[in-house]
Motif scaffolding. Structure first.
Motif, short mmCIF file in Angstrom:
data_model
loop_
_atom_site.label_atom_id
_atom_site.label_comp_id
_atom_site.label_asym_id
_atom_site.label_seq_id
_atom_site.Cartn_x
_atom_site.Cartn_y
_atom_site.Cartn_z
N HIS A 89 0.76 -1.27 -0.01
CA HIS A 89 0.10 0.01 0.00
C HIS A 89 0.91 1.22 -0.04
CE1 HIS A 89 -3.95 -1.86 0.20
NE2 HIS A 89 -3.70 -2.67 1.20
N LEU A 90 1.79 1.13 -0.64
CA LEU A 90 2.88 2.38 -0.82
C LEU A 90 2.98 3.10 -2.23
CD1 LEU A 90 5.86 0.79 1.12
CD2 LEU A 90 4.60 2.96 1.85
N TYR A 108 2.27 -2.16 -11.02
CA TYR A 108 1.49 -1.83 -10.08
C TYR A 108 2.43 -1.50 -8.90
CZ TYR A 108 -2.43 -0.81 -6.94
OH TYR A 108 -3.36 -0.46 -6.23
N PRO A 109 2.94 -0.30 -8.76
CA PRO A 109 3.92 -0.19 -7.55
C PRO A 109 3.33 0.16 -6.24
CG PRO A 109 3.49 1.83 -9.01
CD PRO A 109 2.75 0.84 -9.54
N SER A 110 3.09 -0.89 -5.67
CA SER A 110 2.51 -0.82 -4.32
C SER A 110 3.38 -1.61 -3.21
CB SER A 110 1.17 -1.66 -4.63
OG SER A 110 0.56 -1.78 -3.06
N ALA A 147 0.33 -7.30 1.00
CA ALA A 147 1.47 -7.09 0.20
C ALA A 147 1.70 -8.34 -0.60
CB ALA A 147 2.63 -7.01 1.20
N HIS A 148 0.68 -8.42 -1.51
CA HIS A 148 0.78 -9.66 -2.59
C HIS A 148 1.66 -10.05 -3.43
CE1 HIS A 148 -3.45 -9.95 -0.60
NE2 HIS A 148 -3.72 -8.98 -1.48
N ALA A 149 2.47 -8.83 -3.94
CA ALA A 149 3.68 -8.90 -4.68
C ALA A 149 4.99 -9.70 -3.93
CB ALA A 149 4.10 -7.52 -5.20
N LEU A 150 4.81 -9.77 -2.54
CA LEU A 150 5.86 -10.41 -1.72
C LEU A 150 5.94 -11.91 -2.46
CD1 LEU A 150 7.51 -9.36 0.39
CD2 LEU A 150 6.07 -10.54 1.93
N HIS A 151 4.86 -12.37 -3.11
CA HIS A 151 5.04 -13.88 -3.52
C HIS A 151 6.18 -13.76 -4.65
CE1 HIS A 151 0.82 -13.96 -1.86
NE2 HIS A 151 1.02 -15.48 -2.10
N ASP A 152 6.25 -12.68 -5.39
CA ASP A 152 7.43 -12.54 -6.19
C ASP A 152 8.79 -12.39 -5.78
OD1 ASP A 152 5.05 -12.24 -7.80
OD2 ASP A 152 5.98 -10.55 -9.22
N THR A 153 8.83 -11.76 -4.60
CA THR A 153 10.15 -11.85 -3.83
C THR A 153 10.57 -13.18 -3.49
OG1 THR A 153 9.53 -9.39 -3.01
CG2 THR A 153 11.37 -10.56 -1.90
N ALA A 154 9.56 -14.03 -2.81
CA ALA A 154 9.71 -15.22 -2.32
C ALA A 154 10.01 -15.92 -3.46
CB ALA A 154 8.60 -15.65 -1.72
N ARG A 155 9.57 -15.92 -4.62
CA ARG A 155 9.89 -16.78 -5.79
C ARG A 155 11.32 -16.66 -6.27
NH1 ARG A 155 6.00 -15.04 -8.87
NH2 ARG A 155 4.37 -16.29 -7.73
N ARG A 156 11.59 -15.20 -6.19
CA ARG A 156 12.86 -14.80 -6.84
C ARG A 156 14.03 -15.50 -5.63
NH1 ARG A 156 12.40 -9.86 -6.73
NH2 ARG A 156 13.48 -9.54 -4.93
N GLN A 157 13.68 -15.66 -4.29
CA GLN A 157 14.77 -15.85 -3.41
C GLN A 157 14.54 -17.37 -2.98
OE1 GLN A 157 14.30 -13.72 0.25
NE2 GLN A 157 14.48 -11.57 -0.71
N LYS A 158 13.44 -18.01 -3.64
CA LYS A 158 13.18 -19.53 -3.72
C LYS A 158 13.18 -19.77 -2.01
CE LYS A 158 15.88 -20.90 -7.44
NZ LYS A 158 17.12 -21.77 -8.15
N GLY A 342 -9.92 2.71 -1.10
CA GLY A 342 -9.43 1.33 -0.80
C GLY A 342 -8.07 1.25 -1.13
N THR A 343 -7.34 1.92 -2.09
CA THR A 343 -5.90 1.91 -2.24
C THR A 343 -5.84 3.80 -2.32
OG1 THR A 343 -5.62 1.95 -4.38
CG2 THR A 343 -5.70 -0.12 -3.25
N SER A 344 -4.53 4.04 -2.56
CA SER A 344 -4.15 5.60 -2.74
C SER A 344 -4.91 5.93 -4.20
CB SER A 344 -2.68 5.59 -2.89
OG SER A 344 -1.87 5.15 -1.68
#
Length: 529
Positions: A89-90, A108-110, A147-158, A342-344
């Motif tokens: 939500h940023l 979608y820069p959140s 923070a649903h995009a954290l899935h991408d971080t986790a996938r990248r870091q395995k 709902g969001t910014s």
């Protein structure tokens, strides 16, 4: 940690329509009269950050304005809890080109990149500034929700999403704990990726604020829950063994899709052996059992209710259900969340003037004795009016009748006539929006039809013109009334959101009607043999 007195809090969300500083004293007096003892303030780009280049709205607060806000809260024995989003939500920050490369998903820069030192360094600095500006607050809320995009971080870091989340949370604790602040966080990410053994080191360090806004029935059960991201049992499905079953509900897991460890953790909260129904708000019972301190987050104003009126009855049920859950678990209290958007980037929701009835009911349900908010009108009458408005919002069509009744009763109001009139005006706005929608439905329904006569098309044009005149008149009233308390680009956006789309669509519909009128005139002018 908090005293024995339960927290009765109200969320003040400043990413939407913002009230003028002249309203601060009355706002805090009114909250105190309703026995509210804490406000959770989400500043976003209203906060006067130093040395951080955020493109700000014209109504951004100065340091002096912030001090005035905090001073008025302190005068009324209200603790201000600042909320600084530290993960998702940023949009208000990451949307700017200068910072977009710090987003996990630039399209979608959140959510920030939690493994980028530049990204986390910026968030740490914003957090320090917000915490330092609130020396009298015991708490600071870190956000951390959706923070649903954290899935991408986790996938990248395995790695597992929960482990990535908790690592970032611990880094944030290292910032605020030396400042003497007790951090609070939303818990949906923890619930979506729940593991019962993952939170032991957070006991006594973090206050969990689980949120749930569903209209939960009193003293009964609920069939959709958040913990573990599950939607009850597959036995709800007609074909429970269907291999596509886990994908139903937007990919949300069913109870059977979880590990035995998670299923054992949830078992005490099931109301039937099949797992179709669970007790209301089991997440707070679960967090309590795991030894976490919690403040429940109910809904005073939710994103899905948009620009007109709240669903007062659904919100009341939610508030009361949360109060019972807090008492049941002996937890710290309740914060009624009030989302201005709902969001910014979402359109602004209705004004906070429309939520005082719920605030009053929330305090009562928590065992407090708030003052009557609309003296001069019997409480039973006030309750009936707001309950009927709640039904009118989604089902009934009585908002015009109730608005007329409120307008007649308005002179009897001894206090808060402004808020009463705000509600009546929004009932009128809903009534007019529905009439405009019907005007448009008639155009759409007969768009391919050549049978109506030219007089029928003219009747539609006349009704459309009357609707446009009524919209113009109501718009003037709303701008004049709400302009007393609100200002800025978000306020102007809200007014446009109320009226402009319907006006432009009606005008486009009129062009269709004029064309159809000409066609009908020629058609019925044919000489019949």
């Amino acid at each position: 940690m908090p005293t024995a007195s339960p927290m009765i809090g109200v969320h003040i969300d400043l990413k939407g329509v913002v009230f003028k500083p002249s309203y601060f004293p009355q706002l805090m007096r009114d909250l105190a009269a309703q026995k509210v003892n804490a406000v959770l303030v989400e500043y976003e780009d209203i906060f006067p950050f130093r040395g951080i280049g955020i493109g700000r709205r014209p109504e951004v607060w100065s340091q002096a304005t912030l001090r005035k806000f905090l001073s008025e809260a302190k005068k009324n024995s209200i603790e201000v809890i600042p909320l600084q989003q530290c993960l998702g939500h940023l949009e208000y920050l990451l949307g700017w080109k200068k910072y977009r490369h710090l987003a996990e998903k630039p399209q979608y820069p959140s959510t920030i990149k939690v493994d980028d030192p530049e990204s986390t360094g910026l968030i740490f600095e914003m957090l320090r500034q917000v915490a330092a500006a609130h020396p009298d607050s015991r708490y600071i809320h870190l956000g951390m929700d959706e923070a649903h995009a954290l899935h991408d971080t986790a996938r990248r870091q395995k790695r597992d999403v929960l482990d990535v989340f908790l690592d970032h949370l611990r880094n944030l604790l290292a910032v605020v704990e030396p400042m003497g602040k007790i951090p609070m966080i939303w818990t949906d990410m923890l619930e979506d990726h729940f593991r019962p053994d993952a939170f032991a080191d957070l006991k006594g360090r973090v206050i969990f604020t689980p949120w749930e806004y569903s209209a939960l029935p009193r003293e009964t059960t609920s069939s959709v829950r958040l913990v573990g991201g599950f939607r009850v049992s597959k036995t709800w499905l007609e074909e429970p063994e269907n291999p596509l079953a886990p994908a139903i509900g937007g990919g949300t897991k069913f109870l059977e899709d979880h590990t035995p460890e998670v299923r054992r953790s949830l078992a005490p909260y099931q109301r039937d052996k099949r797992g179709r129904e669970f007790m209301p708000l089991p997440q707070i019972d679960l967090w309590t059992k795991l030894g976490m301190k919690c403040v429940g987050a109910s809904g005073l104003r939710i994103s899905a209710h948009h620009q007109f009126l709240p669903d007062y009855n659904a919100l009341l049920t939610n508030l009361v259900t949360w109060s019972k859950a807090i008492k049941r678990t002996g937890q710290l209290g309740q914060i009624g969340t009030s989302w201005a958007r709902g969001t910014s980037w979402c359109p602004p929701n209705y004004s906070i003037d429309l939520q005082w009835w719920q605030i009053n009911k929330m305090s009562e349900s928590m065992g407090a004795t708030p003052r009557t908010f609309f003296p001069g009108i019997p409480q039973k009458e006030t309750d009936r009016i707001f309950r009927t408005l709640g039904r009118s919002r989604d089902n009934w069509r009585l908002e015009g009748k109730i608005a007329a009744e409120m307008e007649k009763l308005s002179p009897k109001i001894r206090e808060h006539r402004y808020e009463w009139d705000s509600t009546a005006l929004m009932a009128r706005a809903l009534e007019l929006a529905r009439r405009a929608d019907y005007n448009l439905e008639e155009v759409d329904y007969f768009n391919a039809n050549t049978k109506p006569t030219e007089d029928e098309w003219q009747r539609r044009i006349d009704e459309q013109n009357q609707t446009l005149r009524d919209i113009a008149a109501l718009r003037k009233k709303i701008e004049k009334h709400f302009g007393q308390r609100y200002a800025g680009d978000a306020h102007e956006e809200w007014v446009r959101h109320l009226f402009d789309l319907r006006v432009s669509r009606i005008k486009a519909g009129q062009k269709i009607c004029l064309k159809k009128k000409m066609i009908a005139k020629k058609y019925y002018a044919q000489k019949l043999k």
